[in-house]
Design a protein around this motif. Structure first.
Motif, PDB file in Angstrom:
ATOM      1  N   GLU A 182      -1.595 -35.792 -46.469  1.00  0.00           N
ATOM      2  CA  GLU A 182      -0.757 -35.674 -47.657  1.00  0.00           C
ATOM      3  C   GLU A 182       0.596 -35.058 -47.328  1.00  0.00           C
ATOM      4  O   GLU A 182       1.464 -34.979 -48.180  1.00  0.00           O
ATOM      5  N   GLY A 183       0.710 -34.532 -46.116  1.00  0.00           N
ATOM      6  CA  GLY A 183       1.961 -33.898 -45.726  1.00  0.00           C
ATOM      7  C   GLY A 183       2.145 -32.519 -46.319  1.00  0.00           C
ATOM      8  O   GLY A 183       3.272 -32.077 -46.506  1.00  0.00           O
ATOM      9  N   ASP A 200       4.958 -50.765 -55.922  1.00  0.00           N
ATOM     10  CA  ASP A 200       3.686 -51.101 -55.314  1.00  0.00           C
ATOM     11  C   ASP A 200       3.578 -52.603 -55.086  1.00  0.00           C
ATOM     12  O   ASP A 200       3.032 -53.057 -54.098  1.00  0.00           O
ATOM     13  N   SER A 232      -3.184 -42.251 -42.931  1.00  0.00           N
ATOM     14  CA  SER A 232      -3.404 -42.726 -44.294  1.00  0.00           C
ATOM     15  C   SER A 232      -4.031 -41.629 -45.164  1.00  0.00           C
ATOM     16  O   SER A 232      -4.061 -41.734 -46.375  1.00  0.00           O
ATOM     17  N   ALA A 287       0.516 -49.369 -46.702  1.00  0.00           N
ATOM     18  CA  ALA A 287      -0.416 -48.261 -46.771  1.00  0.00           C
ATOM     19  C   ALA A 287       0.270 -46.922 -47.022  1.00  0.00           C
ATOM     20  O   ALA A 287      -0.188 -45.889 -46.585  1.00  0.00           O
ATOM     21  N   GLU A 288       1.387 -46.922 -47.741  1.00  0.00           N
ATOM     22  CA  GLU A 288       2.050 -45.678 -48.083  1.00  0.00           C
ATOM     23  C   GLU A 288       1.832 -45.311 -49.540  1.00  0.00           C
ATOM     24  O   GLU A 288       1.941 -46.167 -50.419  1.00  0.00           O
ATOM     25  N   GLY A 289       1.554 -44.056 -49.754  1.00  0.00           N
ATOM     26  CA  GLY A 289       1.471 -43.592 -51.131  1.00  0.00           C
ATOM     27  C   GLY A 289       2.837 -43.084 -51.552  1.00  0.00           C
ATOM     28  O   GLY A 289       3.851 -43.644 -51.148  1.00  0.00           O
ATOM     29  N   ASN A 290       2.846 -42.010 -52.344  1.00  0.00           N
ATOM     30  CA  ASN A 290       4.094 -41.352 -52.707  1.00  0.00           C
ATOM     31  C   ASN A 290       5.068 -42.235 -53.440  1.00  0.00           C
ATOM     32  O   ASN A 290       6.281 -42.098 -53.312  1.00  0.00           O
ATOM     33  N   GLY A 294      -0.395 -43.723 -64.044  1.00  0.00           N
ATOM     34  CA  GLY A 294      -0.303 -42.642 -63.062  1.00  0.00           C
ATOM     35  C   GLY A 294       1.114 -42.343 -62.614  1.00  0.00           C
ATOM     36  O   GLY A 294       2.075 -42.625 -63.326  1.00  0.00           O
ATOM     37  N   CYS A 295       1.246 -41.794 -61.398  1.00  0.00           N
ATOM     38  CA  CYS A 295       2.524 -41.213 -61.002  1.00  0.00           C
ATOM     39  C   CYS A 295       3.712 -42.171 -60.985  1.00  0.00           C
ATOM     40  O   CYS A 295       4.772 -41.809 -61.467  1.00  0.00           O
TER      41      CYS A 295
END
Ligand code: SF4
Ligand code: SF4
Lengths: 285, 288
Positions: free
Chosen positions: A95-96, A37, A92, A137-140, A173-174
């Protein structure tokens, strides 16, 4: 093979400075930056990138406007409010999950692989270094962390290195869970503040949950010797091995400005204590 | 109005500044609230010490399979892109921590063998300190996904005129969920190489999702001038610079603190408030 994950619960406690210092002292190891991150370790290790690749961390829905009859089924089904009134995907929010694509009566939606990050394998004067950078702006991030760890393990195996030093991410978290997965020891870098203590307790619950041997050190202990004592007490009562207390030292920031780890840059107070901590940690590993 | 306080890097003073801002607004008679969206490590109420009047538990739906109905066709496994439901020994096994609660498996199952059951992901506490409202989320330990809980926290204190949102550090899904829908984001950055790198990343994120922002440089005298140069070159507004203060550091350590911090840096806060609210909220800026 041993893996040491350096975590912090609370951010900004000096995790990466300590990871870089360990990297400059340890022999025969692979270094991995799993704080995807906000990766900072490369600023101190001065890597030379040898291999880089796109990382596909997930999927994204694409609506074919030609086929779409605007029936509204997908907007009803999407639990992430990712499809706008004009039938466009908000990247954004998506969730795919593929629910819209599966149930679209006109088969107007397809799922595409999405590039969510760049992954690097680099050479440094300290040894091989695996790192990554999420696209904006990417999660995962958990998946990228797992991929970085996989690479690090492979490289360690190929070279017969017995150790991987991992800079983890803050929080519980993840990405943190992914940083810890499969590792045996975690060093938690904390600070002597009520927030630091609170966050240490939470991260300790997490390491205990995953049955990971937990070590701790207090950075900038002289900001409050009183709370440092409370933290030491807490560690004693919870089977956490306290490996040292590091004083506040402006050399830490100066080292950063000179793109070096603090133990290379200075022989000052912080540097000396980090060396002692490394001796203790390597004995325990 | 939603004002987020965020930062690319942890430990920059986000919570402090969010608290100081919310407290100042409330002292000036604004109906203000502070939301703690840093649900992995929630710290707002360690300092605020609001009286908590209620705690709600937050759930998210996950599948549960009725084995008597299931014929083992495997459609649920094919549907799930998160490997949260997998066929083991001819029957589906649910891994709730991997589940994103999309509802796909439940919808696709031809035998109607899947039901959705609630899984606890954390709690939200609500309280009051003087006139300042407080709501804060707390993620259950071991729960990987914070975003659904953050979404819930943002449903609180909606009647406040200004909600100050303390965001998690970084730019991941939880940070995005926190700043989404904000009228303005105050970024807190330290003037160090790490601080600059993490600032660049979060600026990129905010530009992508098109939210307005400005930067407060905290501990402004500890590093070098690269953060200032970056802000100038990129035309990023610097709202204020707050120098490092050993007194503040030790007050912060003991948890008794943001009131003294406001006093020590009242000029800086005045400048932040003027830039953020000027013309938008009556009575907040002294000379309006
Ligand atoms: S609800 Fe979605 S994410 Fe969860 S198990 Fe079913 S298909 Fe997978
Ligand atoms: S889709 Fe339904 S019937 Fe098929 S394996 Fe999954 S739960 Fe069983």
């Amino acid at each position: 093979m041993n893996e040491l994950v350096i975590i912090s619960g609370k951010g900004g406690t000096g995790k990466s400075s300590i990871a870089a210092s360990f990297a400059s002292m340890a022999k025969n190891k692979v270094i991995a930056d799993c704080d995807v991150d906000a990766p900072d370790l490369h600023l101190l290790l001065r890597p030379e990138v040898e291999k880089e690749e796109d990382f596909h961390g997930g999927w994204i829905a694409r609506i074919d406007a030609q086929k779409c009859t605007q029936c509204g089924e997908c907007t009803q089904l999407c639990r992430f409010q990712a499809i706008s009134g004009s039938y466009e995907i908000d990247e954004s929010r998506c969730e795919g999950c593929g629910v819209c694509a599966e149930f679209c009566p006109c088969m107007a939606i397809e799922m595409e692989r999405k590039i969510t990050a760049r992954k690097y394998i680099s050479k440094t004067t300290y040894g091989p270094f695996v790192h990554g950078r999420l696209a904006f702006a990417e999660g995962n991030s958990g998946k990228l962390v797992s991929a970085i760890k996989e690479d690090a393990r492979r490289i360690a195996k190929e070279n017969g290195y017995p150790l991987i030093i991992i800079d983890g991410s803050p929080g519980i978290g993840c990405p943190v869970i992914a940083s810890l997965a499969g590792s045996k020891a975690a060093l938690c870098v904390t600070e002597p503040t009520v927030a630091g203590l609170h966050d240490l307790k939470r991260i300790f619950e997490l390491t205990r949950h995953f049955r990971i041997n937990t070590l701790a050190c207090v950075n900038k202990y002289d900001v409050s010797e009183e709370i440092t004592a409370v933290i030491e007490q807490f560690c004693k009562g919870h089977d956490i091995t306290m490996v040292g207390t590091i004083p506040y030292d402006p050399d830490t920031v100066k080292a950063q400005i000179n793109a070096m780890s603090v133990v290379e840059y200075s022989r000052g107070r912080a540097s000396r204590e980090i060396r002692n901590i490394w001796d203790r940690v390597s004995e325990l590993m | 109005m939603n004002i987020s306080v965020a930062s690319g890097k942890g430990g920059t003073g986000k919570t402090t500044i969010a608290l100081a801002l919310a407290t100042l607004l409330s002292q000036r008679g604004i109906h203000a609230a502070i939301l703690d969206c840093d649900v992995e490590e929630p710290n707002v109420n360690l300092f605020l010490k609001a009286d908590i009047h209620s705690v709600d538990t937050v759930y998210t739906p996950v599948p549960s399979v009725d084995e008597a109905r299931c014929n083992g066709c495997g459609k649920c496994e094919q549907m799930c892109r998160f490997s949260a439901i997998v066929i083991v020994g001819g029957k589906p096994l649910v891994l709730p921590d991997m589940c994103h609660s999309c509802g796909g498996c439940y919808r696709v199952c031809p035998e109607k063998a899947i039901q959705e059951i609630p899984k606890e992901i954390g709690g939200i506490e609500e309280g009051l300190k003087g006139n300042l409202h407080y709501a804060g989320g707390r993620l259950r330990i071991g729960e990987p996904m914070a975003a659904p809980l953050i979404k819930e926290v943002k449903q609180y204190a909606c009647d406040a005129d200004v909600r100050v949102i303390d965001c998690p550090p970084g730019t991941s899904c939880s940070a995005i969920e926190s700043v989404r829908g904000s009228d303005y984001v105050i970024l807190i950055a330290e003037p160090t190489p790490f601080g600059l790198n993490d600032l660049q990343i979060i600026v990129g994120m905010l530009r992508q999702i098109e939210v307005g922002f400005g930067v407060v440089i905290n501990k402004s005298d500890i590093g070098d001038d690269r953060v200032y140069r970056y802000c100038r070159e990129e035309a990023v507004a610097v709202l204020a610079s707050i120098p490092y203060s050993p007194e503040s550091a030790s007050e912060y350590a003991s948890g008794f603190y943001h009131e003294a911090f406001i006093e020590r840096f009242s000029a800086e806060f005045y400048s932040i408030i003027t830039s953020v609210f000027s013309g938008k909220l009556k009575g907040v800026c002294r000379n309006e």
